[in-house]
Write an enzyme that holds these catalytic residues in place. Sequence first.
Site, PDB file in Angstrom:
ATOM      1  N   GLU A  28     -25.798  18.983  94.045  1.00  0.00           N
ATOM      2  CA  GLU A  28     -25.716  19.281  92.606  1.00  0.00           C
ATOM      3  C   GLU A  28     -26.081  20.751  92.448  1.00  0.00           C
ATOM      4  O   GLU A  28     -27.266  21.109  92.422  1.00  0.00           O
ATOM      5  CB  GLU A  28     -26.697  18.390  91.822  1.00  0.00           C
ATOM      6  CG  GLU A  28     -26.388  16.915  91.878  1.00  0.00           C
ATOM      7  CD  GLU A  28     -25.182  16.529  91.022  1.00  0.00           C
ATOM      8  OE1 GLU A  28     -24.616  17.406  90.328  1.00  0.00           O
ATOM      9  OE2 GLU A  28     -24.798  15.343  91.067  1.00  0.00           O
TER      10      GLU A  28
ATOM     11  N   GLU B   3     -23.728  33.114  87.577  1.00  0.00           N
ATOM     12  CA  GLU B   3     -24.674  32.244  86.872  1.00  0.00           C
ATOM     13  C   GLU B   3     -25.946  33.040  86.563  1.00  0.00           C
ATOM     14  O   GLU B   3     -26.618  33.517  87.489  1.00  0.00           O
ATOM     15  CB  GLU B   3     -25.025  31.027  87.746  1.00  0.00           C
ATOM     16  CG  GLU B   3     -25.945  30.064  87.038  1.00  0.00           C
ATOM     17  CD  GLU B   3     -26.365  28.878  87.913  1.00  0.00           C
ATOM     18  OE1 GLU B   3     -26.738  29.100  89.073  1.00  0.00           O
ATOM     19  OE2 GLU B   3     -26.332  27.737  87.413  1.00  0.00           O
TER      20      GLU B   3
ATOM     21  N   LYS C  94     -39.021  16.399  97.646  1.00  0.00           N
ATOM     22  CA  LYS C  94     -39.666  17.725  97.619  1.00  0.00           C
ATOM     23  C   LYS C  94     -39.246  18.452  96.343  1.00  0.00           C
ATOM     24  O   LYS C  94     -38.087  18.850  96.197  1.00  0.00           O
ATOM     25  CB  LYS C  94     -39.241  18.570  98.831  1.00  0.00           C
ATOM     26  CG  LYS C  94     -40.106  19.820  98.967  1.00  0.00           C
ATOM     27  CD  LYS C  94     -39.483  20.897  99.793  1.00  0.00           C
ATOM     28  CE  LYS C  94     -38.490  21.718  99.028  1.00  0.00           C
ATOM     29  NZ  LYS C  94     -39.047  22.442  97.864  1.00  0.00           N
TER      30      LYS C  94
ATOM     31  N   ASN D  64     -35.848  23.322  86.900  1.00  0.00           N
ATOM     32  CA  ASN D  64     -35.522  23.317  85.461  1.00  0.00           C
ATOM     33  C   ASN D  64     -35.717  21.958  84.796  1.00  0.00           C
ATOM     34  O   ASN D  64     -36.039  21.888  83.619  1.00  0.00           O
ATOM     35  CB  ASN D  64     -34.103  23.863  85.222  1.00  0.00           C
ATOM     36  CG  ASN D  64     -33.041  23.076  85.948  1.00  0.00           C
ATOM     37  OD1 ASN D  64     -33.329  22.305  86.861  1.00  0.00           O
ATOM     38  ND2 ASN D  64     -31.802  23.263  85.539  1.00  0.00           N
TER      39      ASN D  64
ATOM     40  N   GLU E  52     -24.379  12.021  90.389  1.00  0.00           N
ATOM     41  CA  GLU E  52     -25.609  11.371  89.941  1.00  0.00           C
ATOM     42  C   GLU E  52     -25.283  10.655  88.638  1.00  0.00           C
ATOM     43  O   GLU E  52     -24.332  11.020  87.932  1.00  0.00           O
ATOM     44  CB  GLU E  52     -26.712  12.413  89.748  1.00  0.00           C
ATOM     45  CG  GLU E  52     -27.046  13.060  91.079  1.00  0.00           C
ATOM     46  CD  GLU E  52     -28.333  13.849  91.129  1.00  0.00           C
ATOM     47  OE1 GLU E  52     -28.545  14.663  90.224  1.00  0.00           O
ATOM     48  OE2 GLU E  52     -29.087  13.657  92.098  1.00  0.00           O
TER      49      GLU E  52
ATOM     50  N   CYS F 135     -27.988  24.016  84.582  1.00  0.00           N
ATOM     51  CA  CYS F 135     -26.868  24.177  85.521  1.00  0.00           C
ATOM     52  C   CYS F 135     -25.508  24.077  84.854  1.00  0.00           C
ATOM     53  O   CYS F 135     -24.585  24.814  85.173  1.00  0.00           O
ATOM     54  CB  CYS F 135     -26.978  23.116  86.600  1.00  0.00           C
ATOM     55  SG  CYS F 135     -27.125  21.449  85.921  1.00  0.00           S
TER      56      CYS F 135
ATOM     57  N   GLY G  69     -29.882  22.338  93.280  1.00  0.00           N
ATOM     58  CA  GLY G  69     -30.346  23.721  93.372  1.00  0.00           C
ATOM     59  C   GLY G  69     -29.170  24.679  93.384  1.00  0.00           C
ATOM     60  O   GLY G  69     -28.076  24.354  92.923  1.00  0.00           O
TER      61      GLY G  69
HETATM   62  N1  LIG Z   1     -25.858  20.587  89.340  1.00  0.00           N
HETATM   63  C1  LIG Z   1     -27.050  20.190  88.945  1.00  0.00           C
HETATM   64  O1  LIG Z   1     -27.278  19.024  88.631  1.00  0.00           O
HETATM   65  C2  LIG Z   1     -28.201  21.174  88.864  1.00  0.00           C
HETATM   66  C3  LIG Z   1     -29.343  20.821  88.144  1.00  0.00           C
HETATM   67  C4  LIG Z   1     -30.389  21.732  88.064  1.00  0.00           C
HETATM   68  C5  LIG Z   1     -30.293  22.986  88.689  1.00  0.00           C
HETATM   69  N2  LIG Z   1     -29.178  23.307  89.365  1.00  0.00           N
HETATM   70  C6  LIG Z   1     -29.052  24.640  89.993  1.00  0.00           C
HETATM   71  O2  LIG Z   1     -30.255  25.015  90.642  1.00  0.00           O
HETATM   72  C7  LIG Z   1     -30.425  26.421  90.631  1.00  0.00           C
HETATM   73  C8  LIG Z   1     -31.808  26.780  90.129  1.00  0.00           C
HETATM   74  O3  LIG Z   1     -32.758  26.084  90.844  1.00  0.00           O
HETATM   75  P1  LIG Z   1     -33.630  26.752  92.008  1.00  0.00           P
HETATM   76  O4  LIG Z   1     -33.817  28.198  91.719  1.00  0.00           O
HETATM   77  O5  LIG Z   1     -34.814  25.889  92.209  1.00  0.00           O
HETATM   78  O6  LIG Z   1     -32.643  26.610  93.259  1.00  0.00           O
HETATM   79  P2  LIG Z   1     -32.966  26.890  94.799  1.00  0.00           P
HETATM   80  O7  LIG Z   1     -31.704  26.653  95.521  1.00  0.00           O
HETATM   81  O8  LIG Z   1     -33.650  28.188  94.974  1.00  0.00           O
HETATM   82  O9  LIG Z   1     -34.051  25.787  95.180  1.00  0.00           O
HETATM   83  C9  LIG Z   1     -33.802  24.413  95.002  1.00  0.00           C
HETATM   84  C10 LIG Z   1     -34.698  23.608  95.917  1.00  0.00           C
HETATM   85  O10 LIG Z   1     -34.339  23.852  97.268  1.00  0.00           O
HETATM   86  C11 LIG Z   1     -35.486  24.199  98.023  1.00  0.00           C
HETATM   87  N3  LIG Z   1     -35.046  25.070  99.118  1.00  0.00           N
HETATM   88  C12 LIG Z   1     -34.863  26.414  99.085  1.00  0.00           C
HETATM   89  N4  LIG Z   1     -34.401  26.836 100.272  1.00  0.00           N
HETATM   90  C13 LIG Z   1     -34.279  25.741 101.070  1.00  0.00           C
HETATM   91  C14 LIG Z   1     -33.845  25.527 102.409  1.00  0.00           C
HETATM   92  N5  LIG Z   1     -33.440  26.527 103.183  1.00  0.00           N
HETATM   93  N6  LIG Z   1     -33.862  24.271 102.906  1.00  0.00           N
HETATM   94  C15 LIG Z   1     -34.261  23.228 102.126  1.00  0.00           C
HETATM   95  N7  LIG Z   1     -34.684  23.373 100.850  1.00  0.00           N
HETATM   96  C16 LIG Z   1     -34.694  24.614 100.323  1.00  0.00           C
HETATM   97  C17 LIG Z   1     -36.394  24.857  97.002  1.00  0.00           C
HETATM   98  O11 LIG Z   1     -37.732  24.886  97.453  1.00  0.00           O
HETATM   99  C18 LIG Z   1     -36.178  23.958  95.812  1.00  0.00           C
HETATM  100  O12 LIG Z   1     -36.920  22.775  95.913  1.00  0.00           O
HETATM  101  C19 LIG Z   1     -29.335  26.953  89.715  1.00  0.00           C
HETATM  102  O13 LIG Z   1     -28.291  27.474  90.477  1.00  0.00           O
HETATM  103  C20 LIG Z   1     -28.889  25.706  88.959  1.00  0.00           C
HETATM  104  O14 LIG Z   1     -27.594  25.784  88.462  1.00  0.00           O
HETATM  105  C21 LIG Z   1     -28.131  22.437  89.484  1.00  0.00           C
HETATM  106  C1  LIG Z   2     -29.721  17.191  80.769  1.00  0.00           C
HETATM  107  N1  LIG Z   2     -28.765  18.286  80.876  1.00  0.00           N
HETATM  108  C2  LIG Z   2     -28.936  19.181  79.740  1.00  0.00           C
HETATM  109  C3  LIG Z   2     -27.401  17.752  80.833  1.00  0.00           C
HETATM  110  C4  LIG Z   2     -29.002  19.062  82.077  1.00  0.00           C
HETATM  111  C5  LIG Z   2     -28.788  18.352  83.381  1.00  0.00           C
HETATM  112  C6  LIG Z   2     -29.417  19.050  84.566  1.00  0.00           C
HETATM  113  C7  LIG Z   2     -28.894  20.413  84.848  1.00  0.00           C
HETATM  114  O1  LIG Z   2     -29.557  21.431  85.024  1.00  0.00           O
END
Ligand SMILES: NC(=O)c1ccc[n+]([C@@H]2O[C@H](COP(=O)([O-])OP(=O)(O)OC[C@H]3O[C@@H](n4cnc5c(N)ncnc54)[C@H](O)[C@@H]3O)[C@@H](O)[C@H]2O)c1
Ligand SMILES: C[N+](C)(C)CCCC=O
Length: 535
Positions: free
Chosen positions: A295, A432, A221, A198, A509, A329, A273
């Site tokens: 995160e 979510e 990655k 995202n 972060e 997120c 993720g």
């Molecule tokens: N808290 C935060 O700062 C934050 C920011 C952005 C997104 N997110 C969260 O991320 C999610 C959406 O992102 P997504 O769909 O890419 O998430 P995801 O968990 O599917 O993937 C995230 C990353 O992990 C990798 N990955 C997947 N399986 C793995 C494994 N078994 N071992 C190691 N790496 C692996 C993916 O290739 C990708 O690079 C949402 O739940 C969102 O809330 C959180």
């Molecule tokens: C920059 N924002 C809008 C706070 C998003 C942070 C990253 C979360 O997905």
Amino acid sequence: PEVKAPSGSGGLRVYRRMLARSRLLNLLPQLCALRPSLAMSSVTGTVTIHQPLNYRAGARVQPADGGQAEDVYEPATGRVITKLVSSGEKEVDLAVQSAKAAFKIWSQMSGMERSRVLLEAARIIREQREEIATLETINNGKSIFEARVDIDISWQCLEYYAGLAGSLAGEHIQLPGGSFGYTRREPLGVCAGIGAWNYPFQVACWKAAPALACGNAMVFKPSPFTPLTVVRLAEIFTEAGVPKGLFNVVQGGAATGQFLCHHPDVAKISFTGSVPTGIKIMGMAAKGIKPVTLELGGKSPLIIFSDCALENAVNGALMANFLTQGEVCCNGTRVFVERKILDVFTKEVVKRTQKIKIGDPLLEDTRMGALINRPHLDRVQGFIKQAKEQGAEVLCGGDLYVPDDPKLKNGYYMQPCVLGNCTDDMTCVKEEIFGPVMSILPFDTEEEVVERANNTKFGLAGGVFTRDIQKAHRVVAALKAGMCFINNYNISPVELPFGGYKASGFGRENGRAAMEYYSQLKTVCVEMGDVESVF
Ligand SMILES: NC(=O)c1ccc[n+]([C@@H]2O[C@H](COP(=O)([O-])OP(=O)(O)OC[C@H]3O[C@@H](n4cnc5c(N)ncnc54)[C@H](O)[C@@H]3O)[C@@H](O)[C@H]2O)c1
Ligand SMILES: C[N+](C)(C)CCCC=O
């Protein structure tokens, strides 16, 4: 200057304020004009990338043991923009070895020396802002308007940690008899960064900036859906003067991520993720006794009291739900509204949501682009269908959106959606969705709303709108969430730590706090007298 906020648009005012923090911003259009960039020539549906997408030892490379190439899509058109070759164990090892070699040089440099390189990287990002934002928009589908903000937050992050690099220090502790001790804050070594799709460039900067400032090396990655801009970041670091191999990129999905997490020379894992993947990451980190930053996702509450400034609250709710097509997120997707103002608030939110300009993300006036891919769009649509079945009322949006422009007809668009008649037990309120779907929930008392707001497995963020400052502080103190907003939502000054409570993860972060997660403390005990043995 590049951000034209329509009058009365408080959310955009907030963004403009964030951007205005750089005096240099005024110069950006001129700086961009000096450089023949991708941005100058690109229109949606035209860019194709043929260069290798891995980055190792200071150069783009094809993975040494690449698997089959996978298609990467442009969300705005559904067109294939590049092919992604996943990295296997051998390539991951080469990247880690390259990082290890660079770490030996970088970790011996002073904080001030590292600072100068990071500042130069920030300068190059500013200079290439338009090009990077354009590439981000093409690969992610978010509007160019927002992508520019993401890139600005990214270089601000590098500047911020450049400022802190020179201040990394320990302390001196006096002991009896003239003896003393001191502490050294030392880097961890090779850190693994794993990112979500995202905020591809911003997530990489939020990890790389504090990691490099502390003297670490990194192998990053990105998500296989958004592999492009992080390779630009790697090139920029090299151009800025980091030792070759300090920041490497391995492309791929879960398997590549696993090779990275399990690698014995990886000292730390920083992951952004979903919760299910976060659980796996923590398991892998546990096997190697590696520190981990998680995160993860959220389902955050936004509480609107009847004594709020209504226009600000409406703007806050839009900012809390519809940035990046709702794929954020920390979004405040459970919007609790005090019953006294439920009707007037809902009417205004619906009116404003219906006016959001959806379409070609590279057009200046677009405010909502395309979702990341077809399966994700279908998933979001599934949540809306289920919400209706469970008794929620679609107050606006929710349907697929087909832009008039024929080249966009295979893109992944939908109308932003506001759901009314929601209850806490509905799936749309508990899970979510990660799409442009806001759930409105009425409440009557402060005590009730705090209890309901905290009734979730997640704890990433929360917000409150009220003119009563005592109530505002009381409520955020009671919220079980790591990032709380009072009378605003979803702004992210890099000086403020960001991260979750409960299932939304741990570690931080941004802010000074992140330095602790990329360094370790060594204690040195110095004897100035003779050694007295008990034996
Ligand atoms: N808290 C935060 O700062 C934050 C920011 C952005 C997104 N997110 C969260 O991320 C999610 C959406 O992102 P997504 O769909 O890419 O998430 P995801 O968990 O599917 O993937 C995230 C990353 O992990 C990798 N990955 C997947 N399986 C793995 C494994 N078994 N071992 C190691 N790496 C692996 C993916 O290739 C990708 O690079 C949402 O739940 C969102 O809330 C959180
Ligand atoms: C920059 N924002 C809008 C706070 C998003 C942070 C990253 C979360 O997905």
